[in-house]
Scaffold this motif. Structure first.
Motif, PDB file in Angstrom:
ATOM      1  N   ALA A  50      -7.594  11.209   6.858  1.00  0.00           N
ATOM      2  CA  ALA A  50      -6.959  10.421   5.790  1.00  0.00           C
ATOM      3  C   ALA A  50      -7.939  10.251   4.643  1.00  0.00           C
ATOM      4  O   ALA A  50      -9.158  10.198   4.842  1.00  0.00           O
ATOM      5  CB  ALA A  50      -6.505   9.064   6.308  1.00  0.00           C
ATOM      6  N   TRP A  51      -7.365  10.170   3.448  1.00  0.00           N
ATOM      7  CA  TRP A  51      -8.148   9.928   2.236  1.00  0.00           C
ATOM      8  C   TRP A  51      -7.525   8.765   1.489  1.00  0.00           C
ATOM      9  O   TRP A  51      -6.327   8.785   1.175  1.00  0.00           O
ATOM     10  CB  TRP A  51      -8.149  11.163   1.344  1.00  0.00           C
ATOM     11  CG  TRP A  51      -8.969  12.302   1.849  1.00  0.00           C
ATOM     12  CD1 TRP A  51     -10.262  12.588   1.539  1.00  0.00           C
ATOM     13  CD2 TRP A  51      -8.542  13.358   2.745  1.00  0.00           C
ATOM     14  NE1 TRP A  51     -10.673  13.734   2.167  1.00  0.00           N
ATOM     15  CE2 TRP A  51      -9.640  14.233   2.921  1.00  0.00           C
ATOM     16  CE3 TRP A  51      -7.343  13.634   3.406  1.00  0.00           C
ATOM     17  CZ2 TRP A  51      -9.577  15.352   3.738  1.00  0.00           C
ATOM     18  CZ3 TRP A  51      -7.273  14.760   4.224  1.00  0.00           C
ATOM     19  CH2 TRP A  51      -8.371  15.599   4.388  1.00  0.00           C
ATOM     20  N   VAL A  52      -8.321   7.740   1.191  1.00  0.00           N
ATOM     21  CA  VAL A  52      -7.880   6.569   0.435  1.00  0.00           C
ATOM     22  C   VAL A  52      -8.631   6.570  -0.889  1.00  0.00           C
ATOM     23  O   VAL A  52      -9.868   6.520  -0.917  1.00  0.00           O
ATOM     24  CB  VAL A  52      -8.136   5.267   1.205  1.00  0.00           C
ATOM     25  CG1 VAL A  52      -7.710   4.060   0.368  1.00  0.00           C
ATOM     26  CG2 VAL A  52      -7.387   5.275   2.545  1.00  0.00           C
ATOM     27  N   PHE A  53      -7.883   6.618  -1.976  1.00  0.00           N
ATOM     28  CA  PHE A  53      -8.456   6.739  -3.324  1.00  0.00           C
ATOM     29  C   PHE A  53      -8.319   5.415  -4.062  1.00  0.00           C
ATOM     30  O   PHE A  53      -7.263   4.791  -4.039  1.00  0.00           O
ATOM     31  CB  PHE A  53      -7.691   7.827  -4.083  1.00  0.00           C
ATOM     32  CG  PHE A  53      -8.061   7.965  -5.542  1.00  0.00           C
ATOM     33  CD1 PHE A  53      -9.082   8.806  -5.932  1.00  0.00           C
ATOM     34  CD2 PHE A  53      -7.365   7.266  -6.517  1.00  0.00           C
ATOM     35  CE1 PHE A  53      -9.411   8.955  -7.276  1.00  0.00           C
ATOM     36  CE2 PHE A  53      -7.685   7.393  -7.861  1.00  0.00           C
ATOM     37  CZ  PHE A  53      -8.710   8.247  -8.244  1.00  0.00           C
ATOM     38  N   PHE A  54      -9.404   4.983  -4.715  1.00  0.00           N
ATOM     39  CA  PHE A  54      -9.294   3.831  -5.611  1.00  0.00           C
ATOM     40  C   PHE A  54      -9.725   4.249  -7.012  1.00  0.00           C
ATOM     41  O   PHE A  54     -10.591   5.108  -7.173  1.00  0.00           O
ATOM     42  CB  PHE A  54     -10.109   2.630  -5.108  1.00  0.00           C
ATOM     43  CG  PHE A  54     -11.601   2.837  -5.069  1.00  0.00           C
ATOM     44  CD1 PHE A  54     -12.384   2.593  -6.184  1.00  0.00           C
ATOM     45  CD2 PHE A  54     -12.228   3.262  -3.904  1.00  0.00           C
ATOM     46  CE1 PHE A  54     -13.764   2.769  -6.152  1.00  0.00           C
ATOM     47  CE2 PHE A  54     -13.604   3.442  -3.856  1.00  0.00           C
ATOM     48  CZ  PHE A  54     -14.370   3.198  -4.983  1.00  0.00           C
ATOM     49  N   LEU A 151       5.942  15.349  10.261  1.00  0.00           N
ATOM     50  CA  LEU A 151       5.557  15.375   8.851  1.00  0.00           C
ATOM     51  C   LEU A 151       4.219  16.098   8.745  1.00  0.00           C
ATOM     52  O   LEU A 151       3.214  15.605   9.265  1.00  0.00           O
ATOM     53  CB  LEU A 151       5.424  13.958   8.294  1.00  0.00           C
ATOM     54  CG  LEU A 151       6.657  13.057   8.361  1.00  0.00           C
ATOM     55  CD1 LEU A 151       6.304  11.654   7.883  1.00  0.00           C
ATOM     56  CD2 LEU A 151       7.797  13.637   7.535  1.00  0.00           C
ATOM     57  N   PRO A 152       4.146  17.251   8.092  1.00  0.00           N
ATOM     58  CA  PRO A 152       2.855  17.933   7.949  1.00  0.00           C
ATOM     59  C   PRO A 152       1.801  17.053   7.283  1.00  0.00           C
ATOM     60  O   PRO A 152       0.617  17.133   7.618  1.00  0.00           O
ATOM     61  CB  PRO A 152       3.200  19.150   7.091  1.00  0.00           C
ATOM     62  CG  PRO A 152       4.648  19.401   7.361  1.00  0.00           C
ATOM     63  CD  PRO A 152       5.253  18.037   7.529  1.00  0.00           C
ATOM     64  N   SER A 153       2.232  16.220   6.344  1.00  0.00           N
ATOM     65  CA  SER A 153       1.319  15.280   5.688  1.00  0.00           C
ATOM     66  C   SER A 153       2.137  14.132   5.132  1.00  0.00           C
ATOM     67  O   SER A 153       3.351  14.248   4.950  1.00  0.00           O
ATOM     68  CB  SER A 153       0.515  15.967   4.569  1.00  0.00           C
ATOM     69  OG  SER A 153       1.377  16.477   3.564  1.00  0.00           O
ATOM     70  N   LEU A 154       1.459  13.032   4.863  1.00  0.00           N
ATOM     71  CA  LEU A 154       2.107  11.839   4.327  1.00  0.00           C
ATOM     72  C   LEU A 154       1.345  11.404   3.091  1.00  0.00           C
ATOM     73  O   LEU A 154       0.131  11.191   3.144  1.00  0.00           O
ATOM     74  CB  LEU A 154       2.098  10.728   5.383  1.00  0.00           C
ATOM     75  CG  LEU A 154       2.742   9.392   5.009  1.00  0.00           C
ATOM     76  CD1 LEU A 154       4.247   9.543   4.802  1.00  0.00           C
ATOM     77  CD2 LEU A 154       2.462   8.339   6.092  1.00  0.00           C
ATOM     78  N   GLU A 155       2.063  11.264   1.959  1.00  0.00           N
ATOM     79  CA  GLU A 155       1.443  10.873   0.694  1.00  0.00           C
ATOM     80  C   GLU A 155       1.994   9.517   0.262  1.00  0.00           C
ATOM     81  O   GLU A 155       3.203   9.386   0.069  1.00  0.00           O
ATOM     82  CB  GLU A 155       1.733  11.917  -0.395  1.00  0.00           C
ATOM     83  CG  GLU A 155       1.126  13.281  -0.117  1.00  0.00           C
ATOM     84  CD  GLU A 155       1.894  14.098   0.908  1.00  0.00           C
ATOM     85  OE1 GLU A 155       1.252  14.821   1.700  1.00  0.00           O
ATOM     86  OE2 GLU A 155       3.142  13.985   0.940  1.00  0.00           O
ATOM     87  N   ARG A 304      -0.699  13.855  11.101  1.00  0.00           N
ATOM     88  CA  ARG A 304      -2.137  13.758  11.362  1.00  0.00           C
ATOM     89  C   ARG A 304      -2.936  13.786  10.071  1.00  0.00           C
ATOM     90  O   ARG A 304      -4.168  13.761  10.105  1.00  0.00           O
ATOM     91  CB  ARG A 304      -2.579  14.910  12.278  1.00  0.00           C
ATOM     92  CG  ARG A 304      -1.908  14.859  13.636  1.00  0.00           C
ATOM     93  CD  ARG A 304      -2.265  16.049  14.515  1.00  0.00           C
ATOM     94  NE  ARG A 304      -1.542  15.987  15.783  1.00  0.00           N
ATOM     95  CZ  ARG A 304      -1.597  16.924  16.731  1.00  0.00           C
ATOM     96  NH1 ARG A 304      -2.351  18.001  16.539  1.00  0.00           N
ATOM     97  NH2 ARG A 304      -0.907  16.791  17.843  1.00  0.00           N
ATOM     98  N   ILE A 305      -2.231  13.814   8.945  1.00  0.00           N
ATOM     99  CA  ILE A 305      -2.888  13.952   7.648  1.00  0.00           C
ATOM    100  C   ILE A 305      -2.198  13.030   6.651  1.00  0.00           C
ATOM    101  O   ILE A 305      -0.972  13.082   6.498  1.00  0.00           O
ATOM    102  CB  ILE A 305      -2.800  15.406   7.141  1.00  0.00           C
ATOM    103  CG1 ILE A 305      -3.465  16.370   8.135  1.00  0.00           C
ATOM    104  CG2 ILE A 305      -3.439  15.552   5.768  1.00  0.00           C
ATOM    105  CD1 ILE A 305      -2.850  17.731   8.146  1.00  0.00           C
ATOM    106  N   ALA A 306      -2.975  12.190   5.962  1.00  0.00           N
ATOM    107  CA  ALA A 306      -2.367  11.268   5.000  1.00  0.00           C
ATOM    108  C   ALA A 306      -3.301  11.039   3.830  1.00  0.00           C
ATOM    109  O   ALA A 306      -4.526  11.120   3.950  1.00  0.00           O
ATOM    110  CB  ALA A 306      -2.028   9.935   5.671  1.00  0.00           C
ATOM    111  N   THR A 307      -2.692  10.749   2.673  1.00  0.00           N
ATOM    112  CA  THR A 307      -3.428  10.320   1.486  1.00  0.00           C
ATOM    113  C   THR A 307      -2.789   9.043   0.958  1.00  0.00           C
ATOM    114  O   THR A 307      -1.584   8.842   1.107  1.00  0.00           O
ATOM    115  CB  THR A 307      -3.410  11.395   0.381  1.00  0.00           C
ATOM    116  OG1 THR A 307      -2.054  11.699   0.029  1.00  0.00           O
ATOM    117  CG2 THR A 307      -4.109  12.655   0.833  1.00  0.00           C
TER     118      THR A 307
END
Length: 451
Positions: A50-54, A151-155, A304-307
């Motif tokens: 996972a990537w969390v952007f600020f 879900l291949p990825s979650l945004e 297994r992948i989220a942003t």
């Protein structure tokens, strides 16, 4: 002894609802059988990324830790991660996003920051046709590693923003409003509406849309719709698994109630069933709701992948809960005004507190014989360090979790200045068996993440 066996990817189904289950003891026989064929890793909990952007950078002097290795001391901004969570996070210094710099294109650091964050590429300066940056790290992972999940990825995000037009000195709004890119010219739209994010996870499979809309119209819980499946399942589970399922159902219901209370209760049923456009008024509630949804998504192996973007880059939100009533972006250009620096410090710390909430949730959530955080690598950061100067080196980066052995947390690791941040992403993708030769300006996986 309970010999009942379940596949790992098991759903409880009902009209307009499909509820994936967390890891249960009843799934172990199927995993053991898979391990006998494919090797022990087939039975191990999957690693999630996972990537969390600020946005808007930080007041870096308040962020910067002192000391290296296990002896690091936090600056005021990182203090929420330096107590009970100290052994669960890795503070990383020295990373850079060279392609977020001007490189002859003039102003536009905010658009370039978001556009380069996961791509490591220099966004092409355009507000219309010809938009181009690079394929993002999460989408490299989604292409292969994400193909096994629903879900291949979650945004996710908290602000939708515009997809067209200029938002930063001639750069397309798409750059400022997205960090996930399916291709160099195609951003992955993020979901900012908690209700719709919930429906992506639990609102039924393809073909169930009419039933889902009817459920929303009548304001029924997904748990009501899968009740018969759930009753039959509970009758076949052992006591420990029944307790796990009951606790999981309670966490799903709690989120439903919060969405209804904070997001949809004031809407007429017709609007709730269609597509509510309002957002929670409290940014903290909104952020935590999205963190909770990510936790559920990982727990059920729905993805297994989220942003997650806590806000769009250049966002000018206010934070009255920490006595900041001027806009975030405006304050980031503080020009050394002590009052503005103090206000930025409060925003920075508040956002770290919300991230600490997420890390704690992952630490408390069971996953196999351990907890989710053991099998997570969560990057928290941005592509601007000092917001006043728009620096793109020595970036503020925290990585939470152990990544299934990728990381030995509890340390501050300082890499040589100008080390590409994309090298960290190469290491993450390599760990989950989705290696790529290059992401943007990457030069090779980062050494020293584990000891």
């Amino acid at each position: 002894m309970n010999r009942f066996s379940l596949e790992r990817r098991t759903f409880l189904r009902g009209a307009g609802a499909a509820l994936a289950l967390p890891m249960l003891d009843a799934m172990r026989p199927a995993l053991a059988a898979a391990a006998a064929v494919a090797g022990p890793e087939a039975a191990a909990p999957p690693v999630r990324l996972a990537w969390v952007f600020f946005p808007n950078g930080t007041n870096y002097q308040r962020w910067k830790p002192e000391g290296l290795g296990v002896d690091w001391k936090p600056g005021p901004t990182l203090e929420p991660l330096a107590g009970d969570l100290r052994q669960d996070v890795t503070i990383v210094s020295g990373l850079a996003h060279v392609n977020a710099r001007s490189l002859g294109d003039g102003p536009g650091d905010h658009a370039r920051s978001a556009g380069a964050f996961l791509t490591g590429a220099h966004p092409r300066k355009t507000s219309g046709e010809g938009m181009q940056t690079g394929k993002s790290a999460d989408q490299f992972a989604a292409e292969t590693y994400g193909s096994v999940t629903r879900l291949p990825s979650l945004e996710l995000g908290t602000e939708a923003g515009r997809a067209a037009g200029a938002c930063d000195s001639g750069y397309s709004c798409a750059y400022s409003n997205n960090i996930s890119w399916r291709s160099p010219s195609q951003p992955m739209p993020k979901e900012t509406n908690p209700r719709l994010a919930f429906e992506r996870l639990f609102g039924g499979l393809r073909g169930d849309m009419e039933a889902r809309d009817q459920r929303l119209f009548s304001r029924k819980s997904v748990l009501d719709m899968v009740a018969e499946d759930a009753r039959q399942l509970r009758g076949r589970l052992g006591g420990a698994d029944r307790n796990k399922v009951d606790e999981y159902f309670q966490s799903v219901r709690d989120i439903e109630r919060r969405i209804e209370r904070d997001f949809g209760a004031s809407l007429p049923a017709e609007a709730a069933a269609a597509q509510p456009l309002e957002e929670p008024a409290d940014i903290g509630q909104h952020i935590r709701m999205m963190y909770d949804l990510m936790t559920l998504a990982f727990r059920t192996d729905s993805t297994r992948i989220a942003t997650f973007m806590t806000s769009n880059e250049g966002a000018n939100k206010t934070y009255p809960m920490v006595d900041v009533r001027d806009g975030h972006h405006q304050l980031s250009h503080h020009q050394n005004d002590p009052k503005k620096i103090a206000a930025i410090g409060r925003i920075d710390r508040y956002l770290v507190e919300q991230f600490a909430y997420f890390v704690q949730k992952l630490k408390e959530t069971p996953d196999g014989d351990g907890v989710l955080l053991d099998n997570m690598a969560v990057v928290y950061g941005g592509a601007i360090s000092d917001g006043n100067r728009h620096d793109h080196h020595d970036l503020p980066v925290v990585v939470a979790g152990r990544g299934g052995g990728l990381l030995t947390p509890g340390r501050h690791i300082a890499y040589p200045q100008e080390t590409p941040m994309t090298n960290l992403y190469l290491s993450m993708l390599e760990r989950v068996g989705a290696p790529v030769d290059r992401i943007g300006d990457s030069t090779g996986p980062l050494p020293g993440l584990s000891v």
